[in-house]
Design a protein around this motif. Structure first.
Motif, PDB file in Angstrom:
ATOM      1  N   ASP C 157       0.837  -1.211   0.000  1.00  9.97           N
ATOM      2  CA  ASP C 157       0.000   0.000   0.000  1.00  9.97           C
ATOM      3  C   ASP C 157       0.865   1.251   0.000  1.00  9.97           C
ATOM      4  OD1 ASP C 157      -2.150  -1.618   0.008  1.00  9.97           O
ATOM      5  OD2 ASP C 157      -2.592  -1.410   2.167  1.00  9.97           O
ATOM      6  N   TYR C 158       1.932   1.192   0.778  1.00 10.48           N
ATOM      7  CA  TYR C 158       2.813   2.353   0.900  1.00 10.48           C
ATOM      8  C   TYR C 158       3.438   2.688  -0.452  1.00 10.48           C
ATOM      9  CZ  TYR C 158       7.049   4.975   1.999  1.00 10.48           C
ATOM     10  OH  TYR C 158       8.049   5.904   2.014  1.00 10.48           O
ATOM     11  N   ASN C 163       3.979   6.042  -5.190  1.00 12.86           N
ATOM     12  CA  ASN C 163       4.028   6.136  -6.646  1.00 12.86           C
ATOM     13  C   ASN C 163       2.906   7.014  -7.163  1.00 12.86           C
ATOM     14  OD1 ASN C 163       6.225   4.578  -6.643  1.00 12.86           O
ATOM     15  ND2 ASN C 163       5.249   2.724  -7.440  1.00 12.86           N
ATOM     16  N   GLY C 164       1.712   6.938  -6.500  1.00  5.71           N
ATOM     17  CA  GLY C 164       0.610   7.805  -6.879  1.00  5.71           C
ATOM     18  C   GLY C 164       0.968   9.258  -6.691  1.00  5.71           C
ATOM     19  N   GLY C 167       2.612  10.818  -9.446  1.00  8.17           N
ATOM     20  CA  GLY C 167       1.849  10.969 -10.668  1.00  8.17           C
ATOM     21  C   GLY C 167       1.890   9.742 -11.545  1.00  8.17           C
ATOM     22  N   VAL C 168       2.255   8.609 -10.935  1.00  7.30           N
ATOM     23  CA  VAL C 168       2.271   7.362 -11.702  1.00  7.30           C
ATOM     24  C   VAL C 168       0.993   6.604 -11.383  1.00  7.30           C
ATOM     25  CG1 VAL C 168       3.531   5.221 -12.118  1.00  7.30           C
ATOM     26  CG2 VAL C 168       4.763   7.322 -11.581  1.00  7.30           C
ATOM     27  N   GLU C 169       0.336   6.067 -12.424  1.00  5.47           N
ATOM     28  CA  GLU C 169      -0.902   5.315 -12.210  1.00  5.47           C
ATOM     29  C   GLU C 169      -0.610   4.112 -11.335  1.00  5.47           C
ATOM     30  OE1 GLU C 169      -4.949   5.472 -12.923  1.00  5.47           O
ATOM     31  OE2 GLU C 169      -3.418   6.760 -13.814  1.00  5.47           O
ATOM     32  N   ALA C 170      -1.293   3.981 -10.233  1.00  6.13           N
ATOM     33  CA  ALA C 170      -1.057   2.873  -9.316  1.00  6.13           C
ATOM     34  C   ALA C 170      -1.606   1.580  -9.894  1.00  6.13           C
ATOM     35  CB  ALA C 170      -1.688   3.145  -7.962  1.00  6.13           C
TER      36      ALA C 170
END
Lengths: 339, 188, 170
Positions: C157-158, C163-164, C167-170
């Motif tokens: 989750d962390y 990463n979110g 700005g990276v799509e999780a």
């Protein structure tokens, strides 16, 4: 019977000395740990109490390394010379008065009472420096040699002040027999030499500091000065030989603590209890000696090491004059009949 | 028992004294000298002079020999063969010199012991009155002969200072001697 | 040139002994302050989701790992510690690793594999101890690397959250 008693007392006292030395190695690590907010060795036995035993086993099992080009005979002789005189000195220390047990009279609690007990200790502790010097020389290593050299110069310088200060006490009490020195301080607590006005306090401080230098302890441990000389005189030593050096150092510390107690703190005299039984006397003696042993460790983990020139300046320009003046004042006090 | 100890100690000190002269290694010589002193201390002890024995160990063993060792260790101890390039006596001179010294020593000994018959060991090992000789010695040293005693100590001090002065002058002379620094640089 | 102005010492300081006693008092007081030692094997080290331990393959709830043996972690690994051999599979993802080894002696625990993985198959666990009796035993194969997702949830989750934020799509 007399011989058996002597044998019993000797083995008990030597066992006690070696036990104290072993416990001191543990205490050193424990106290240093406490002062640095650590816990210290606590894995072997309850609270790490058996650590010295584990160390001993480890020392015996370690490989002995003899450096190339070392003088074999002297290299082997040195650890013995360091340990044996230091252990012998305990023979004249009076631990308590008359011992009576199960209705039997065992005599005074000490191996022997020499007329010249004080000189005996000083002479033998003077000999123990040979272990350090010869060990340093025979190792064929520059660090060891430097350690040995420093030790020799340091010991000779401080032995002078040590003896001068002890002489003041001899003059005060009029005896060189340690038991007589203790007897001279009997009665009230104010008969202890340390409470002799001015002379006693100056003498005690001088004597304790000279003791530190004499036993090569911090802040005067130039013989092993780790940052400059690796391990100093014992750099090249390993296994039981190294352990013997260690044993010698701790035995010397113990005996010096005993000597300080005898000379200044009334030996086995119990404060406010004149005719205390022998085991109370022994306890009092142990407590006083324990304090000085703690002081050895305490100072080691508080003060940084002196510089070598500071050591020499202190020894010759401060300690010796003050010790001589101290002796002079004692002489004056005696001449005037005030002591 | 006392006899045996006496002979052992005497033999030890004599052998060690021989060793001092014979040994090629200066540190070994110093050690031998120490052994000799310790042997003498034992003899003092057997003779009932506890104080003298302790002082012998304290002063000679604990202080003076340590200084000897200190100095010897400071010397550059290389190959003994190289060190011995300038012996005191050469060849036949060495033998005659040694014999001469030995004869002189014997003469001194004989003169000193003239009139004192060789008594059995016990009689002089256990003097009557225990430590009284010590008191006698103290009285002689600090009473009757206090002036010669102090004079001797001043003489010793003067000797020490003189030796220092001589050694110092030699060293400065050597330092002044022209060091061929420039020629070395030129060669490089 | 810097001229150091030394403070003139007071008499008490030059006498040295009072200062010695002051130092002794300090060390004596320290003896009774609480210890800071952590008894390591018994008391573990503090672990949070930020703890970056050793790389592990996450076993999903269906019992499979998400790895498609794309080789991105292998390529990202700066220490060349990862070795992957792929093979076909009947599962929907079509490819899975036949062999997935991480040489833990080479691994520098940098976490690049975790960042590189497009399938959320590899994550850094909170395991910190790394010791064994042989070098061979420290080359971990797939069985040794597998960890159930339930153990790794916090870290997973962390990483997704972080990463979110980037700005990276999780």
């Amino acid at each position: 019977m007399a011989f058996l008693t002597l044998l019993l007392k000797a083995s008990l006292i030597y066992g006690g000395l070696l036990g104290t030395a072993a416990l001191m190695t543990l205490a050193e690590r424990k106290v240093s740990a406490w002062m640095q907010l650590r816990v210290g060795p606590n894995r072997v036995g309850p609270g790490g109490l058996l650590q010295p035993l584990a160390d001993g086993v480890k020392f015996i099992l370690k490989e002995e390394v003899t450096p190339d080009g070392a003088n074999m005979w002297i290299f082997r002789l040195a650890p013995m010379l360091a340990a044996i005189p230091a252990m012998m000195t305990v023979a004249v220390v009076p631990f308590a008065g008359q011992v009576e047990l199960f209705g039997l009279d065992f005599g005074n609690l000490s191996v022997t009472d020499l007329d010249i007990g004080l000189l005996f200790i000083l002479a033998l502790s003077g000999l123990s420096v040979y272990g350090v010097i010869l060990g340093g020389w025979a190792s064929n290593s520059k660090y060891s040699l430097l350690g040995g050299l420093r030790a020799s110069a340091q010991m000779v310088s401080y032995e002078l002040s040590l003896i001068m200060t002890a002489l003041a006490v001899v003059a005060l009490t009029g005896a060189m027999d340690l038991r007589e020195i203790v007897a001279a301080q009997a009665g009230s607590i104010f008969n202890w030499n340390v409470f002799t006005p001015v002379v006693g306090q100056v003498g005690l401080v001088l004597f304790v500091i000279a003791t530190f230098a004499e036993t090569n302890r911090h802040p005067f441990d130039f013989a092993e000065c780790e940052p400059e000389l690796v391990g100093g005189f014992h750099t090249e030593y390993s296994s039981m030989k190294f352990a013997l050096f260690f044993l010698g150092e701790y035995c010397a510390m113990t005996v010096m603590a005993c000597l300080t107690t005898v000379l200044f703190l009334g030996g086995y005299q119990v404060p406010f209890w004149e005719d205390a039984p022998w085991f109370v006397q022994l306890g009092a003696f142990g407590a006083k000696v324990g304090f000085f042993l703690f002081l050895f460790i305490w100072v080691r983990w508080t003060l940084p090491r002196f510089r070598y020139d500071q050591l020499m300046n202190l020894g010759w320009k401060v300690f010796l004059p003050v010790a001589l003046a101290n002796l002079l004042v004692v002489g004056a006090l005696i001449a005037l009949g005030w002591a | 028992m006392v006899d045996l100890l006496f002979y052992v100690a005497a033999l030890l000190s004599v052998l060690c004294a021989l060793g001092v002269v014979i040994s090629e290694n200066p540190v070994q010589s110093v050690l031998m000298l120490l052994g000799s002193f310790l042997g003498i201390a034992v003899i003092y002890l057997l003779a009932g002079f506890q104080f003298l024995a302790a002082i012998q160990v304290l002063v000679y063993g604990g202080a003076i020999m340590v200084l000897f060792l200190f100095v010897v260790m400071l010397l550059n101890l290389g190959d003994p063969e190289v060190q011995a390039d300038e012996p005191l006596f050469h060849g036949r001179g060495r033998v005659t010199g040694g014999l001469g010294v030995a004869l002189a020593a014997l003469a001194v000994l004989l003169t000193a012991s003239r009139g004192t018959a060789l008594a059995p060991v016990e009689t002089y090992l256990w003097p009557e009155g225990g430590l009284d000789p010590l008191l006698g010695m103290a009285e002689a040293m600090f009473g009757r002969y206090v002036l010669p005693f102090e004079a001797a100590s001043v003489l010793l001090l003067a000797t020490a200072v003189g030796v220092m002065a001589l050694a110092k002058r030699q060293r400065t002379k050597r330092a002044i001697a022209p060091a061929p620094l420039e020629s070395k640089e030129a060669a490089a | 040139m810097v001229v150091v102005q030394r403070r003139k010492l007071t008499l008490a300081e030059r006498l040295y002994l009072p200062e010695v006693f002051r130092g002794l008092a300090i060390t004596f007081r320290k003896m009774f302050q609480p210890r800071v030692t952590r008894q390591y094997p018994e008391e573990g080290l503090p672990k949070t989701e930020v703890t970056r331990g050793q790389p592990r393959l996450v076993v999903k709830d269906d019992g499979n790992i998400a790895c498609v043996s794309c080789g991105l972690c292998e390529a990202a690994c700066p220490a060349y510690a990862i070795t992957i051999d792929g093979q076909e599979t009947d599962r929907f993802i079509e490819r899975e690793p036949e062999r997935f080894d991480i040489d833990m002696l080479r691994c520098i625990l940098c976490g690049f594999c975790e960042e590189a993985c497009p399938k959320d198959a590899i994550f850094m666990s909170d395991e910190l101890e790394l010791a064994d009796y042989s070098r061979r035993a420290l080359v971990y194969d797939m069985d040794k690397l597998k960890r159930p997702a339930s153990d790794m949830r916090a870290r997973m989750d962390y990483v997704k959250r972080i990463n979110g934020r980037w700005g990276v799509e999780a």
